[in-house]
Motif scaffolding. Structure first.
Motif, PDB file in Angstrom:
ATOM      1  N   VAL A  40       0.841  -1.202   0.000  1.00  0.00           N
ATOM      2  CA  VAL A  40       0.000   0.000   0.000  1.00  0.00           C
ATOM      3  C   VAL A  40       0.875   1.252   0.000  1.00  0.00           C
ATOM      4  O   VAL A  40       0.602   2.218  -0.737  1.00  0.00           O
ATOM      5  N   VAL A  41       1.933   1.256   0.788  1.00  0.00           N
ATOM      6  CA  VAL A  41       2.837   2.412   0.813  1.00  0.00           C
ATOM      7  C   VAL A  41       3.554   2.559  -0.528  1.00  0.00           C
ATOM      8  O   VAL A  41       3.746   3.685  -1.020  1.00  0.00           O
ATOM      9  N   ALA A  42       3.936   1.445  -1.157  1.00  0.00           N
ATOM     10  CA  ALA A  42       4.584   1.514  -2.477  1.00  0.00           C
ATOM     11  C   ALA A  42       3.640   2.115  -3.512  1.00  0.00           C
ATOM     12  O   ALA A  42       4.057   2.950  -4.326  1.00  0.00           O
ATOM     13  N   VAL A  43       2.383   1.713  -3.485  1.00  0.00           N
ATOM     14  CA  VAL A  43       1.398   2.289  -4.407  1.00  0.00           C
ATOM     15  C   VAL A  43       1.211   3.777  -4.113  1.00  0.00           C
ATOM     16  O   VAL A  43       1.118   4.600  -5.038  1.00  0.00           O
ATOM     17  N   ALA A  44       1.188   4.142  -2.848  1.00  0.00           N
ATOM     18  CA  ALA A  44       1.045   5.557  -2.481  1.00  0.00           C
ATOM     19  C   ALA A  44       2.253   6.367  -2.946  1.00  0.00           C
ATOM     20  O   ALA A  44       2.093   7.484  -3.471  1.00  0.00           O
ATOM     21  N   VAL A  45       3.449   5.823  -2.778  1.00  0.00           N
ATOM     22  CA  VAL A  45       4.662   6.525  -3.219  1.00  0.00           C
ATOM     23  C   VAL A  45       4.633   6.734  -4.726  1.00  0.00           C
ATOM     24  O   VAL A  45       4.906   7.834  -5.221  1.00  0.00           O
ATOM     25  N   ALA A  46       4.276   5.702  -5.467  1.00  0.00           N
ATOM     26  CA  ALA A  46       4.226   5.820  -6.926  1.00  0.00           C
ATOM     27  C   ALA A  46       3.143   6.812  -7.355  1.00  0.00           C
ATOM     28  O   ALA A  46       3.356   7.619  -8.272  1.00  0.00           O
ATOM     29  N   SER A  47       2.001   6.774  -6.686  1.00  0.00           N
ATOM     30  CA  SER A  47       0.903   7.682  -7.046  1.00  0.00           C
ATOM     31  C   SER A  47       1.248   9.134  -6.740  1.00  0.00           C
ATOM     32  O   SER A  47       1.009  10.033  -7.564  1.00  0.00           O
ATOM     33  N   ILE A  48       1.775   9.372  -5.571  1.00  0.00           N
ATOM     34  CA  ILE A  48       2.147  10.738  -5.190  1.00  0.00           C
ATOM     35  C   ILE A  48       3.263  11.253  -6.097  1.00  0.00           C
ATOM     36  O   ILE A  48       3.251  12.417  -6.514  1.00  0.00           O
ATOM     37  N   SER A  49       4.199  10.391  -6.439  1.00  0.00           N
ATOM     38  CA  SER A  49       5.272  10.795  -7.352  1.00  0.00           C
ATOM     39  C   SER A  49       4.733  11.121  -8.734  1.00  0.00           C
ATOM     40  O   SER A  49       5.202  12.062  -9.383  1.00  0.00           O
ATOM     41  N   ALA A  50       3.748  10.369  -9.195  1.00  0.00           N
ATOM     42  CA  ALA A  50       3.154  10.644 -10.506  1.00  0.00           C
ATOM     43  C   ALA A  50       2.446  12.000 -10.515  1.00  0.00           C
ATOM     44  O   ALA A  50       2.585  12.773 -11.471  1.00  0.00           O
ATOM     45  N   VAL A  51       1.706  12.287  -9.460  1.00  0.00           N
ATOM     46  CA  VAL A  51       1.009  13.576  -9.377  1.00  0.00           C
ATOM     47  C   VAL A  51       2.023  14.719  -9.275  1.00  0.00           C
ATOM     48  O   VAL A  51       1.889  15.750  -9.953  1.00  0.00           O
ATOM     49  N   ALA A  52       3.048  14.527  -8.454  1.00  0.00           N
ATOM     50  CA  ALA A  52       4.073  15.570  -8.319  1.00  0.00           C
ATOM     51  C   ALA A  52       4.796  15.791  -9.640  1.00  0.00           C
ATOM     52  O   ALA A  52       5.040  16.942 -10.038  1.00  0.00           O
ATOM     53  N   ALA A  53       5.130  14.710 -10.337  1.00  0.00           N
ATOM     54  CA  ALA A  53       5.827  14.831 -11.621  1.00  0.00           C
ATOM     55  C   ALA A  53       4.949  15.541 -12.649  1.00  0.00           C
ATOM     56  O   ALA A  53       5.452  16.341 -13.458  1.00  0.00           O
ATOM     57  N   PHE A  54       3.654  15.258 -12.616  1.00  0.00           N
ATOM     58  CA  PHE A  54       2.739  15.937 -13.528  1.00  0.00           C
ATOM     59  C   PHE A  54       2.786  17.444 -13.303  1.00  0.00           C
ATOM     60  O   PHE A  54       2.876  18.224 -14.255  1.00  0.00           O
ATOM     61  N   PHE A  55       2.773  17.873 -12.049  1.00  0.00           N
ATOM     62  CA  PHE A  55       2.815  19.304 -11.758  1.00  0.00           C
ATOM     63  C   PHE A  55       4.187  19.903 -12.037  1.00  0.00           C
ATOM     64  O   PHE A  55       4.287  21.054 -12.471  1.00  0.00           O
ATOM     65  N   TRP A  56       5.256  19.153 -11.792  1.00  0.00           N
ATOM     66  CA  TRP A  56       6.589  19.659 -12.123  1.00  0.00           C
ATOM     67  C   TRP A  56       6.686  19.958 -13.607  1.00  0.00           C
ATOM     68  O   TRP A  56       7.205  21.000 -14.005  1.00  0.00           O
ATOM     69  N   LEU A  57       6.194  19.022 -14.418  1.00  0.00           N
ATOM     70  CA  LEU A  57       6.286  19.211 -15.862  1.00  0.00           C
ATOM     71  C   LEU A  57       5.279  20.242 -16.363  1.00  0.00           C
ATOM     72  O   LEU A  57       5.548  20.969 -17.318  1.00  0.00           O
ATOM     73  N   LEU A  58       4.135  20.304 -15.716  1.00  0.00           N
ATOM     74  CA  LEU A  58       3.103  21.243 -16.126  1.00  0.00           C
ATOM     75  C   LEU A  58       3.532  22.686 -15.899  1.00  0.00           C
ATOM     76  O   LEU A  58       3.271  23.563 -16.731  1.00  0.00           O
ATOM     77  N   PHE A  59       4.202  22.941 -14.798  1.00  0.00           N
ATOM     78  CA  PHE A  59       4.596  24.299 -14.447  1.00  0.00           C
ATOM     79  C   PHE A  59       6.064  24.593 -14.742  1.00  0.00           C
ATOM     80  O   PHE A  59       6.666  25.461 -14.137  1.00  0.00           O
ATOM     81  N   LEU A  60       6.618  23.870 -15.689  1.00  0.00           N
ATOM     82  CA  LEU A  60       7.977  24.147 -16.141  1.00  0.00           C
ATOM     83  C   LEU A  60       7.868  25.241 -17.204  1.00  0.00           C
ATOM     84  O   LEU A  60       7.895  25.002 -18.405  1.00  0.00           O
ATOM     85  N   ASP A  61       7.666  26.487 -16.735  1.00  0.00           N
ATOM     86  CA  ASP A  61       7.373  27.610 -17.625  1.00  0.00           C
ATOM     87  C   ASP A  61       8.579  28.032 -18.449  1.00  0.00           C
ATOM     88  O   ASP A  61       8.516  28.126 -19.664  1.00  0.00           O
ATOM     89  N   TYR A  62       9.625  28.313 -17.772  1.00  0.00           N
ATOM     90  CA  TYR A  62      10.791  28.855 -18.464  1.00  0.00           C
ATOM     91  C   TYR A  62      11.929  27.869 -18.342  1.00  0.00           C
ATOM     92  O   TYR A  62      12.336  27.496 -17.244  1.00  0.00           O
ATOM     93  N   CYS A  63      12.436  27.445 -19.464  1.00  0.00           N
ATOM     94  CA  CYS A  63      13.514  26.463 -19.477  1.00  0.00           C
ATOM     95  C   CYS A  63      14.564  26.932 -20.487  1.00  0.00           C
ATOM     96  O   CYS A  63      14.481  26.611 -21.678  1.00  0.00           O
ATOM     97  N   PRO A  64      15.559  27.738 -20.036  1.00  0.00           N
ATOM     98  CA  PRO A  64      16.570  28.233 -20.974  1.00  0.00           C
ATOM     99  C   PRO A  64      17.387  27.072 -21.550  1.00  0.00           C
ATOM    100  O   PRO A  64      17.816  26.188 -20.806  1.00  0.00           O
ATOM    101  N   PRO A  65      17.570  27.027 -22.857  1.00  0.00           N
ATOM    102  CA  PRO A  65      18.223  25.887 -23.504  1.00  0.00           C
ATOM    103  C   PRO A  65      19.649  25.618 -23.036  1.00  0.00           C
ATOM    104  O   PRO A  65      20.101  24.484 -23.098  1.00  0.00           O
ATOM    105  N   GLU A  66      20.349  26.647 -22.570  1.00  0.00           N
ATOM    106  CA  GLU A  66      21.741  26.421 -22.160  1.00  0.00           C
ATOM    107  C   GLU A  66      21.851  25.686 -20.816  1.00  0.00           C
ATOM    108  O   GLU A  66      22.856  25.027 -20.556  1.00  0.00           O
ATOM    109  N   THR A  67      20.831  25.796 -19.962  1.00  0.00           N
ATOM    110  CA  THR A  67      20.900  25.136 -18.652  1.00  0.00           C
ATOM    111  C   THR A  67      19.772  24.141 -18.416  1.00  0.00           C
ATOM    112  O   THR A  67      19.750  23.488 -17.376  1.00  0.00           O
ATOM    113  N   CYS A  68      18.837  24.038 -19.358  1.00  0.00           N
ATOM    114  CA  CYS A  68      17.650  23.246 -19.102  1.00  0.00           C
ATOM    115  C   CYS A  68      17.228  22.493 -20.359  1.00  0.00           C
ATOM    116  O   CYS A  68      17.323  23.009 -21.462  1.00  0.00           O
TER     117      CYS A  68
END
Length: 133
Positions: A40-68
């Motif tokens: 159950v904890v493994a499923v929770a870790v994977a689920s929370i990580s998926a939601v967090a990753a979705f928001f990380w990628l969603l709000f990646l507004d500015y990504c300068p090509p030289e560093t990102c």
């Protein structure tokens, strides 16, 4: 007339296994509880990580090509989440099979939790490395 006089099998005690029956060891309650909690904890870790990753990628507004690199961040996150999901599903299936066979299952479940958390952490490290945060 008894079974012996009739030519039948000898009577057996009430707790004696019948011919062909496998005598399974007792199911450990603590083993099932620890295994279930770890899965159950493994499923929770994977689920929370998926939601967090979705928001990380969603709000990646500015990504300068030289560093990102948004593409590398996407690849790191998706691969890590796919590995975490695969490990969790396979570990859960093996854990359930071991519980059904009345063998010790908690090491598999705890290993599943550790591998799932490690995959998610590696994905986060790949995201941080790709974005330069």
């Amino acid at each position: 007339m008894t079974n012996m006089q009739q030519g039948g099998p000898a009577p057996q005690p009430w707790n004696h296994p019948r011919a062909g029956d496998e005598q399974l060891p007792r199911l450990n309650g603590w083993d099932v509880a620890v295994s279930a909690a770890a899965i159950v904890v493994a499923v929770a870790v994977a689920s929370i990580s998926a939601v967090a990753a979705f928001f990380w990628l969603l709000f990646l507004d500015y990504c300068p090509p030289e560093t990102c690199s948004a593409e590398n961040a996407w690849i790191a996150v998706c691969v890590a989440l796919a590995v975490a999901a695969l490990v969790t599903v396979m570990g859960g299936a093996v854990t359930i099979a071991r519980i059904a066979r009345h063998t010790v299952a908690w090491p598999v479940a705890c290993g599943t939790l550790v591998l799932c958390a490690a995959a998610c952490a590696i994905g986060f490290a790949g995201y941080v490395s790709a974005t330069g945060i």
